[in-house]
Design a protein around this motif. Structure first.
Motif, PDB file in Angstrom:
ATOM      1  N   PHE A 292       0.707  -1.041  -0.184  1.00 47.29           N
ATOM      2  CA  PHE A 292       0.116  -0.032   0.010  1.00 47.29           C
ATOM      3  C   PHE A 292       0.921   1.119   0.092  1.00 47.29           C
ATOM      4  O   PHE A 292       1.805   1.493   0.717  1.00 47.29           O
ATOM      5  N   GLU A 293       0.882   2.220  -1.060  1.00 47.68           N
ATOM      6  CA  GLU A 293       1.676   3.364  -1.022  1.00 47.68           C
ATOM      7  C   GLU A 293       3.096   2.897  -1.236  1.00 47.68           C
ATOM      8  O   GLU A 293       3.794   3.551  -0.606  1.00 47.68           O
ATOM      9  N   GLY A 294       3.169   1.927  -1.908  1.00 47.20           N
ATOM     10  CA  GLY A 294       4.782   1.412  -2.103  1.00 47.20           C
ATOM     11  C   GLY A 294       5.263   0.757  -0.730  1.00 47.20           C
ATOM     12  O   GLY A 294       6.307   0.319  -1.005  1.00 47.20           O
ATOM     13  N   ALA A 295       4.783   0.533   0.111  1.00 50.20           N
ATOM     14  CA  ALA A 295       5.252  -0.069   1.216  1.00 50.20           C
ATOM     15  C   ALA A 295       4.644  -1.314   1.470  1.00 50.20           C
ATOM     16  O   ALA A 295       3.286  -1.546   1.355  1.00 50.20           O
ATOM     17  N   ALA A 296       5.074  -2.585   2.058  1.00 49.01           N
ATOM     18  CA  ALA A 296       4.525  -3.729   2.350  1.00 49.01           C
ATOM     19  C   ALA A 296       3.383  -3.396   3.647  1.00 49.01           C
ATOM     20  O   ALA A 296       3.549  -2.769   4.261  1.00 49.01           O
ATOM     21  N   MET A 297       2.264  -4.217   3.452  1.00 50.56           N
ATOM     22  CA  MET A 297       1.121  -4.027   4.370  1.00 50.56           C
ATOM     23  C   MET A 297       1.787  -4.623   5.682  1.00 50.56           C
ATOM     24  O   MET A 297       2.202  -5.776   5.688  1.00 50.56           O
ATOM     25  N   PRO A 298       1.639  -3.759   6.814  1.00 54.14           N
ATOM     26  CA  PRO A 298       2.098  -4.296   8.272  1.00 54.14           C
ATOM     27  C   PRO A 298       1.185  -5.482   8.668  1.00 54.14           C
ATOM     28  O   PRO A 298       0.036  -5.685   8.244  1.00 54.14           O
ATOM     29  N   THR A 299       2.035  -6.123   9.539  1.00 53.74           N
ATOM     30  CA  THR A 299       1.115  -7.173  10.208  1.00 53.74           C
ATOM     31  C   THR A 299       0.080  -6.797  11.060  1.00 53.74           C
ATOM     32  O   THR A 299       0.163  -5.731  11.818  1.00 53.74           O
ATOM     33  N   PRO A 300      -1.113  -7.373  10.882  1.00 58.16           N
ATOM     34  CA  PRO A 300      -2.353  -7.140  11.607  1.00 58.16           C
ATOM     35  C   PRO A 300      -2.077  -7.042  13.168  1.00 58.16           C
ATOM     36  O   PRO A 300      -1.467  -7.851  13.616  1.00 58.16           O
ATOM     37  N   GLY A 301      -2.510  -5.919  13.841  1.00 56.25           N
ATOM     38  CA  GLY A 301      -2.527  -5.718  15.217  1.00 56.25           C
ATOM     39  C   GLY A 301      -1.352  -4.875  15.653  1.00 56.25           C
ATOM     40  O   GLY A 301      -1.194  -4.420  16.691  1.00 56.25           O
ATOM     41  N   THR A 302      -0.289  -4.531  14.735  1.00 52.78           N
ATOM     42  CA  THR A 302       0.939  -3.729  15.287  1.00 52.78           C
ATOM     43  C   THR A 302       0.398  -2.533  15.020  1.00 52.78           C
ATOM     44  O   THR A 302      -0.268  -2.065  14.492  1.00 52.78           O
ATOM     45  N   PRO A 303       1.168  -1.438  15.639  1.00 48.72           N
ATOM     46  CA  PRO A 303       0.964   0.068  15.713  1.00 48.72           C
ATOM     47  C   PRO A 303       0.888   0.667  14.312  1.00 48.72           C
ATOM     48  O   PRO A 303      -0.002   1.408  13.971  1.00 48.72           O
ATOM     49  N   GLU A 304       1.810   0.361  13.434  1.00 52.83           N
ATOM     50  CA  GLU A 304       1.961   0.714  12.120  1.00 52.83           C
ATOM     51  C   GLU A 304       0.542   0.204  11.535  1.00 52.83           C
ATOM     52  O   GLU A 304      -0.052   1.007  10.770  1.00 52.83           O
ATOM     53  N   TRP A 305       0.134  -0.824  11.537  1.00 49.50           N
ATOM     54  CA  TRP A 305      -1.098  -1.334  11.035  1.00 49.50           C
ATOM     55  C   TRP A 305      -2.272  -0.591  11.458  1.00 49.50           C
ATOM     56  O   TRP A 305      -3.302  -0.149  10.626  1.00 49.50           O
ATOM     57  N   ARG A 306      -2.273  -0.253  12.821  1.00 51.12           N
ATOM     58  CA  ARG A 306      -3.540   0.312  13.147  1.00 51.12           C
ATOM     59  C   ARG A 306      -3.637   2.007  12.581  1.00 51.12           C
ATOM     60  O   ARG A 306      -4.545   2.450  12.476  1.00 51.12           O
ATOM     61  N   ARG A 307      -2.203   2.516  12.510  1.00 51.02           N
ATOM     62  CA  ARG A 307      -2.179   3.903  11.933  1.00 51.02           C
ATOM     63  C   ARG A 307      -2.733   3.761  10.468  1.00 51.02           C
ATOM     64  O   ARG A 307      -3.340   4.657   9.809  1.00 51.02           O
ATOM     65  N   LEU A 308      -2.615   2.736   9.786  1.00 45.43           N
ATOM     66  CA  LEU A 308      -2.723   2.789   8.277  1.00 45.43           C
ATOM     67  C   LEU A 308      -4.437   2.352   8.193  1.00 45.43           C
ATOM     68  O   LEU A 308      -4.984   2.607   7.185  1.00 45.43           O
ATOM     69  N   ARG A 309      -4.840   1.867   9.175  1.00 46.98           N
ATOM     70  CA  ARG A 309      -6.627   1.665   9.239  1.00 46.98           C
ATOM     71  C   ARG A 309      -7.202   2.907   8.609  1.00 46.98           C
ATOM     72  O   ARG A 309      -8.326   2.785   8.155  1.00 46.98           O
ATOM     73  N   ALA A 310      -6.647   4.333   9.219  1.00 50.10           N
ATOM     74  CA  ALA A 310      -7.233   5.351   8.920  1.00 50.10           C
ATOM     75  C   ALA A 310      -7.342   5.636   7.279  1.00 50.10           C
ATOM     76  O   ALA A 310      -8.344   6.089   6.868  1.00 50.10           O
ATOM     77  N   ARG A 311      -6.403   5.009   6.561  1.00 50.27           N
ATOM     78  CA  ARG A 311      -6.167   5.257   5.238  1.00 50.27           C
ATOM     79  C   ARG A 311      -7.084   4.262   4.268  1.00 50.27           C
ATOM     80  O   ARG A 311      -7.239   4.326   3.208  1.00 50.27           O
ATOM     81  N   LEU A 312      -7.296   3.006   4.995  1.00 46.12           N
ATOM     82  CA  LEU A 312      -8.015   2.198   4.066  1.00 46.12           C
ATOM     83  C   LEU A 312      -9.439   1.724   4.973  1.00 46.12           C
ATOM     84  O   LEU A 312      -9.583   1.372   6.196  1.00 46.12           O
ATOM     85  N   GLN A 313     -10.651   1.917   4.227  1.00 41.69           N
ATOM     86  CA  GLN A 313     -11.854   1.515   5.019  1.00 41.69           C
ATOM     87  C   GLN A 313     -12.635   0.586   4.088  1.00 41.69           C
ATOM     88  O   GLN A 313     -12.350   0.512   2.974  1.00 41.69           O
ATOM     89  N   LEU A 314     -13.496  -0.065   5.016  1.00 37.29           N
ATOM     90  CA  LEU A 314     -14.437  -0.937   4.371  1.00 37.29           C
ATOM     91  C   LEU A 314     -15.991  -0.683   4.479  1.00 37.29           C
ATOM     92  O   LEU A 314     -16.387  -0.315   5.369  1.00 37.29           O
ATOM     93  N   VAL A 315     -16.631  -0.930   3.556  1.00 32.39           N
ATOM     94  CA  VAL A 315     -18.200  -0.673   3.588  1.00 32.39           C
ATOM     95  C   VAL A 315     -18.683  -2.014   2.820  1.00 32.39           C
ATOM     96  O   VAL A 315     -18.133  -2.512   1.864  1.00 32.39           O
TER      97      VAL A 315
END
Lengths: 320, 322
Positions: free
Chosen positions: A72-95
């Motif tokens: 995502f945006e050139g960087a590997a998707m972080p492991t679920p549950g990590t702080p980086e992953w949480r930060r990325l949540r705001a950028r990716l949303q589900l409906v």
């Protein structure tokens, strides 16, 4: 540059056959690759169990791929549950399809739309209030509905509220999994128009997953047809829906009932789609394909470029 | 039209004083295929549940439903028992929940044969096998012994259709029969229904929210809105020349499969709540052509072409050749 990219992604689940059976690996998604550019929509179509929703979950980073990489945006998707992953949540949303299930029945619409802002620490209280009001306006909900609870809204209004919440953190990518399938035609058109308007205004990229080919054609810049975990045809929606090249896409497109004359003769497939745990050899579609030859039974066809720049995974389609 | 098989007149249904059906007139001729389209809550299912006495006691039903002259609305339970599943059969959207999960599918179809045709034992089993064959369930000899959860959604719907055929109905009411199915399976089931209709000569009422499904299956289509039929026409004519603004709106809201992509024309607003029905035309609050005349009273049908009528005060009547 692409915003989201999947490279050779597979997702394997283990299911057990019977109570004491040995675990059988099921490839829900099998070696798929695609990318989505900012502000563009990739539509994914296919029938139940073809892996389209799993693809969406892997793209969101909610599930780790068993093989391959998601970036995502050139960087590997972080492991679920990590702080980086949480930060990325705001950028990716589900409906997804069922807005009532996606909402907290005890909270007002305004409180639910404000929640992601609180979680990600965006703005102070007054700013959040302004932002919620603006979001509700953007999705076309009257201001007085902000203080209502989900059960007091109609299906269309609920889906708008869920969308407002998804947009609260200003995401770069929206994964929309059957977002309008539960809505009536007249309301569906309202929500589709709103989605495309919001995409234009905010430059959001979308992964639009649906079984409804008409809706996918309406919203997508590119479309991928999936069958039993694999992409069988991918390219321009106009081209694919007007003249599908893969025999499965052809059957799928021809099966859509339309008021008025149809362009492609109806092809009625025999049988049901096979169980993903019991994948046919070679091309997974060969047992239902009228054109199948010996090589279809033996060899898995790879996606390769065909006419007009689209990609098709079929031994019988000439490569460009 | 030949003498109707079923004739519905001024059928009204209210739940707890709130109207769900507000006067339906509909005839179904022997052997014909009629489509009922409309959005959630428009009354397309309630019409047939009411006609067959399948609504709960809280529903207030009035009007008339006649099956070859015999009134069904106030009929004795013994009469209805013979009609339901016998002369008129109904299938629903979700076959898995309509079937009994703890009984083998063959037994369930045999039960319908016993009730409606008095068949027992080997005769019934032979007939079950024939019906399974007729609805395209492969390997019928083995399949009659399995349970609904062991079959796919499409196969379960075939079992439901076999059960509906067991009573040799003159009319099959199919309420969203393919809505829960995938596109390619939907195509199979629609094909099957079309073939069965030709083979058996039964009439078909197809209830659907999907204009495409109805267009392909039915000669004649009724469009419903807020408990009334607002337009009725031969299906080709309806989709080529819709006259009621609601029908026009529905078609404009539907994305196309062919031709240039265009912005969808959404119908603004939503369906009126039953406690808040407009005084005249129920569609007027969402209609681009609405004038004060629309609120004056419920618009009656205006003939606009051969077998084509629309309930709108703004359509121009056509002189219909007799």
């Amino acid at each position: 540059m692409s915003l989201l990219s999947l490279e050779g992604v597979s997702r394997v689940y283990a299911t057990r056959r019977g109570l004491f059976g040995t675990p059988v690996p099921v490839r829900a998604v099998d070696h798929i690759s695609f990318s989505v550019a900012p502000g563009r929509t990739l539509g994914i179509v296919g029938e139940s169990g073809c892996g389209k929703s799993t693809t969406g979950r892997v793209a969101l980073g909610i599930e780790r791929p068993s093989e391959g990489t998601v970036s995502f945006e050139g960087a590997a998707m972080p492991t679920p549950g990590t702080p980086e992953w949480r930060r990325l949540r705001a950028r990716l949303q589900l409906v997804y399809q069922d807005p009532l299930g996606a909402m907290d029945r005890r909270l007002t619409v305004a409180a639910q739309v404000a929640e992601p802002l609180e979680i990600h620490g965006i703005g102070d209280k007054a700013e959040r209030q302004d932002r919620v009001a603006a979001l509700l306006r953007d999705v076309g909900l009257r201001a007085d509905l902000a203080q209502r609870h989900p059960h007091e809204l109609s299906g269309g209004q609920r889906q708008r509220a869920v969308l407002a919440r998804a947009l609260a953190t200003d995401p770069a990518l929206l994964v929309a999994d059957e977002p309008v399938s539960a809505l009536d035609v007249s309301i569906q058109a309202q929500v589709i128009n709103m989605l495309t308007d919001l995409q234009e205004a905010r430059g959001i990229a979308m992964l639009f997953i649906s079984h409804d080919l008409k809706v996918v054609r309406q919203v997508s810049h590119e479309v991928a047809v999936m069958y039993l975990g694999r992409i069988v045809e991918q390219g321009d929606p106009e081209a694919i829906f007007a003249d599908p090249l893969h025999p499965y896409s052809r059957a799928l497109v021809s099966a859509i009932p339309v008021p008025g004359p149809r362009r492609i003769e109806r092809i009625v497939l025999s049988g049901d789609p096979p169980n993903p745990a019991d994948r046919p050899s070679g091309c997974a579609f060969h047992p239902r394909c009228a054109l199948a030859t010996a090589s279809c039974r033996a060899e898995v066809p790879q996606l390769k470029p065909a006419a007009d720049g689209r990609q098709v995974a079929c031994h019988l389609v000439e490569a460009a | 039209m030949a003498d109707p098989l079923v004739s519905i007149r001024d059928l009204r249904v209210a739940f707890h004083g709130l109207p769900a059906l507000r006067g339906i007139d509909l005839d179904v001729a022997p052997g014909e295929a009629v489509g009922l389209v409309g959005e959630s809550g428009c009354g397309k299912s309630v019409t047939w549940l009411a006609a067959l006495g399948l609504l709960p006691r809280t529903a207030a039903v009035s009007g008339s439903v006649r099956l070859e002259g015999q009134e069904l609305l106030a009929a004795a339970p013994s009469v209805l028992d013979r009609v339901r599943g016998g002369r008129i059969a109904m299938i629903f959207q979700d076959p898995a929940s309509a079937l009994n999960p703890v009984k083998r599918v063959g037994v369930q179809v045999a039960e319908a044969l016993r009730l409606h045709r008095g068949m027992e034992g080997a005769t019934a089993e032979a007939e079950v096998l024939r019906l399974f064959d007729q609805v395209g369930i492969p390997d019928a000899k083995r399949r009659i012994h399995i349970y609904p959860h062991e079959m796919s959604g499409g196969q379960n719907q075939r079992v439901m259709i076999a059960m509906a055929l067991a009573g040799q109905p003159e009319l099959l009411v199919a309420d969203e029969p393919t809505t829960a199915l995938d596109a390619t399976i939907q195509a199979q089931i629609l094909d099957l229904l079309r073939r069965l209709q030709q083979e058996t000569g039964m009439a078909l009422v197809l209830i659907s929210h999907d204009l495409g499904v109805v267009a392909e299956m039915c000669r004649r289509v009724c469009v419903m809105y807020a408990g009334r039929i607002v337009e009725e026409a031969p299906s080709g004519e309806l989709f080529a020349h819709p006259r009621h603004p609601y029908t026009q709106g529905l078609l404009a809201a539907l994305p196309d499969m062919v031709g240039p992509r265009r912005r969808l024309e959404a119908i603004p607003g939503g369906v009126p709540e039953p406690w808040n029905m407009p005084p005249g035309c129920a569609f007027a609050p969402r209609c681009g052509h609405a004038t004060p005349a629309c609120d004056a009273g419920m618009p009656g049908f205006v003939p606009v072409g051969p077998h084509h009528q629309a309930a709108c005060v703004h359509v121009q009547p056509a002189t219909v050749p007799a």
